[in-house]
Write a protein that holds these residues in place. Structure first.
Motif, short mmCIF file in Angstrom:
data_model
loop_
_atom_site.label_atom_id
_atom_site.label_comp_id
_atom_site.label_asym_id
_atom_site.label_seq_id
_atom_site.Cartn_x
_atom_site.Cartn_y
_atom_site.Cartn_z
N THR A 140 0.82 -1.22 0.00
CA THR A 140 0.00 0.00 0.00
C THR A 140 0.85 1.28 0.00
OG1 THR A 140 -1.74 -1.22 1.11
CG2 THR A 140 -1.96 1.15 1.10
N GLY A 166 -0.28 4.40 11.13
CA GLY A 166 -0.52 2.98 11.41
C GLY A 166 0.60 2.11 10.88
N GLN A 167 0.67 0.90 11.42
CA GLN A 167 1.74 -0.05 11.04
C GLN A 167 1.68 -0.45 9.57
OE1 GLN A 167 4.14 -1.70 12.97
NE2 GLN A 167 3.67 -0.38 14.71
N GLY A 170 0.75 4.17 7.19
CA GLY A 170 1.39 5.44 7.53
C GLY A 170 2.85 5.30 7.94
N CYS A 187 0.65 13.36 10.82
CA CYS A 187 -0.50 13.74 11.65
C CYS A 187 -1.20 12.48 12.15
CB CYS A 187 -1.50 14.57 10.82
SG CYS A 187 -0.75 16.00 10.03
N HIS A 188 -1.83 12.58 13.32
CA HIS A 188 -2.47 11.40 13.92
C HIS A 188 -3.62 11.85 14.78
CE1 HIS A 188 -0.02 12.70 17.27
NE2 HIS A 188 1.01 12.73 16.43
N SER A 189 -4.16 10.93 15.59
CA SER A 189 -5.39 11.25 16.34
C SER A 189 -5.17 12.34 17.38
CB SER A 189 -5.95 9.99 17.00
OG SER A 189 -5.06 9.53 17.99
N ARG A 190 -3.94 12.58 17.79
CA ARG A 190 -3.69 13.62 18.80
C ARG A 190 -3.17 14.92 18.18
NH1 ARG A 190 -3.10 10.94 23.80
NH2 ARG A 190 -4.22 8.99 23.59
N LEU A 194 -5.24 19.62 12.70
CA LEU A 194 -5.06 18.86 11.44
C LEU A 194 -5.24 19.77 10.22
CD1 LEU A 194 -4.71 16.04 10.14
CD2 LEU A 194 -7.18 15.77 10.29
N ALA A 207 -4.33 8.03 5.44
CA ALA A 207 -4.30 6.59 5.75
C ALA A 207 -4.82 6.42 7.17
CB ALA A 207 -2.87 6.06 5.63
N GLY A 209 -8.75 5.58 8.00
CA GLY A 209 -9.86 4.65 8.23
C GLY A 209 -11.07 5.36 8.81
N ALA A 228 -5.62 6.66 0.84
CA ALA A 228 -5.41 5.21 1.04
C ALA A 228 -6.50 4.59 1.91
CB ALA A 228 -4.04 4.96 1.66
N GLY A 229 -7.39 5.41 2.42
CA GLY A 229 -8.42 4.91 3.34
C GLY A 229 -9.40 3.97 2.67
N ILE A 230 -9.82 2.96 3.41
CA ILE A 230 -10.90 2.08 2.93
C ILE A 230 -11.91 1.97 4.06
CG2 ILE A 230 -11.56 -0.24 2.18
CD1 ILE A 230 -8.85 -0.59 0.96
N ASN A 231 -13.11 2.45 3.81
CA ASN A 231 -14.16 2.44 4.83
C ASN A 231 -15.42 1.86 4.22
OD1 ASN A 231 -12.64 4.27 6.82
ND2 ASN A 231 -12.65 5.49 4.95
N VAL A 260 -5.69 3.93 -4.82
CA VAL A 260 -4.60 3.22 -4.12
C VAL A 260 -4.83 1.71 -4.03
CG1 VAL A 260 -3.42 3.02 -1.88
CG2 VAL A 260 -3.94 5.28 -2.81
#
Ligand code: NAP
Length: 289
Positions: A140, A166-167, A170, A187-190, A194, A207, A209, A228-231, A260
């Motif tokens: 990916t 993410g592993q 990202g 950038c991330h959840s914290r 953003l 990336a 979700g 790259a998100g897949i929801n 992607v």
């Protein structure tokens, strides 16, 4: 109004190369084979595993899918993977994630021979990504970078806002973008603001979700956006992390589906071909690619 960065053409090119390489190997008496372990029958994972089977058939790659019940033990899952690692007829191994919660993905992945690790999940290949060493890199992140190049947007010298660490996507992408000579903001959840980071970037890669996390008002007119998100959507379809109307403000956006993910599946099989080359080099005691 921007352009959609469809992946079909790039994916077709990769698939043509794989099919040609698979045919050449068969002519030498080597039947390329990938093996996939599915534990617990998660519907989305089962769907991906079956769709890979269809692609493998078109490319001339043999495909074995082993399904274990949800109650399978870690020892049973590891035993399947370890047997494939020892089997010279198996060239590529994938473990469909997520695994049931009582199984450790890292322990099961660690049983994959790194030279057969087409998903790039073993400790050896994760380290290779960080260090820029030869190895099998996850598909990916490769797909995100290839798609940018396919549309003439080299990350070199650009400011990239990478949303997600993410592993699977990202984190490896962060390292790969460094080697593409990009300047990367992760950038991330914290992340406190953003919007500010996304607006400041030349290239934005999502990336995460979370469907529609990045909205059209967050991008500036020159932004190039890779999603790259897949929801899963309520109607059974899939959506990315970027709201589709972002095309109205950004210069280019990769669609979901058709972006992607499309290229990722093709690159998984390109990784399988690379795995065979690496295995042959190792058998001859040559230096790795
Ligand atoms: P993951 O491990 O769950 O990582 C998600 C990342 O998103 C985390 O770093 C998380 O931050 C961050 N995040 C969550 N909420 C956020 C928010 N509100 N704002 C900013 N960042 C936020 O996921 P993954 O396995 O890397 O996958 C990421 C996405 O790619 C998923 O949609 C997955 O389905 C998709 N994917 C696509 C392909 C493909 O072929 N296209 C392949 C694999 C995965 P923290 O680190 O702070 O928790």
């Amino acid at each position: 109004m921007g352009i959609w960065m469809h992946a079909k053409e790039a994916a077709d090119r990769v698939r043509e190369e794989v099919a040609a390489e698979a045919a050449a190997l068969r002519a030498e008496g080597i039947v390329p084979k990938v093996a996939v372990l599915l534990v617990g029958g998660d519907p989305a994972s089962a769907y991906y595993a079956e769709s890979k089977r269809k692609i493998a058939a078109r490319l001339g790659v043999e495909y074995e899918l082993r399904a274990l019940p949800r109650t399978a033990t870690e020892e049973q899952a590891i035993a399947v993977v370890a047997a494939w690692s020892r089997d010279p007829a198996v060239h590529g191994i994938m473990v469909e994630l997520p695994l049931p919660s009582h199984l450790s993905a890292s322990k099961v992945s660690a049983a994959i021979d790194p030279l057969k690790d087409v998903d790039g999940v073993t400790p050896a290949n994760k380290l290779a990504v960080v260090a820029g060493e030869p190895g099998l890199y996850p598909a990916t992140p490769q797909s995100c970078i290839r798609l940018l190049h396919a549309y003439g947007h080299s990350p070199e010298g650009k400011h990239v806002a990478l949303v997600g660490r993410g592993q699977t996507v990202g984190l490896p992408l962060f390292h790969m973008l460094q080697r593409e000579q990009a300047t990367v903001t992760v950038c991330h959840s914290r992340t406190a603001d953003l919007r500010r980071h996304v607006a400041a970037a030349d290239i934005v890669i999502a990336a995460v979700g979370r469907a529609g996390l990045l909205t059209k008002d967050m991008f500036r007119s020159g932004s190039v956006v890779v999603d790259a998100g897949i929801n899963e959507t309520p109607d059974g379809g899939i959506a990315g992390d970027v709201a589709p109307d972002a095309i109205e403000t950004a210069a280019a956006v990769s669609p979901v589906p058709g972006g992607v993910g499309t290229l990722t599946t093709a690159l998984l099989f390109a990784n399988a071909m690379k795995a065979i080359r690496l295995q042959r080099q190792a058998a001859k005691g040559e230096k790795r690619e």
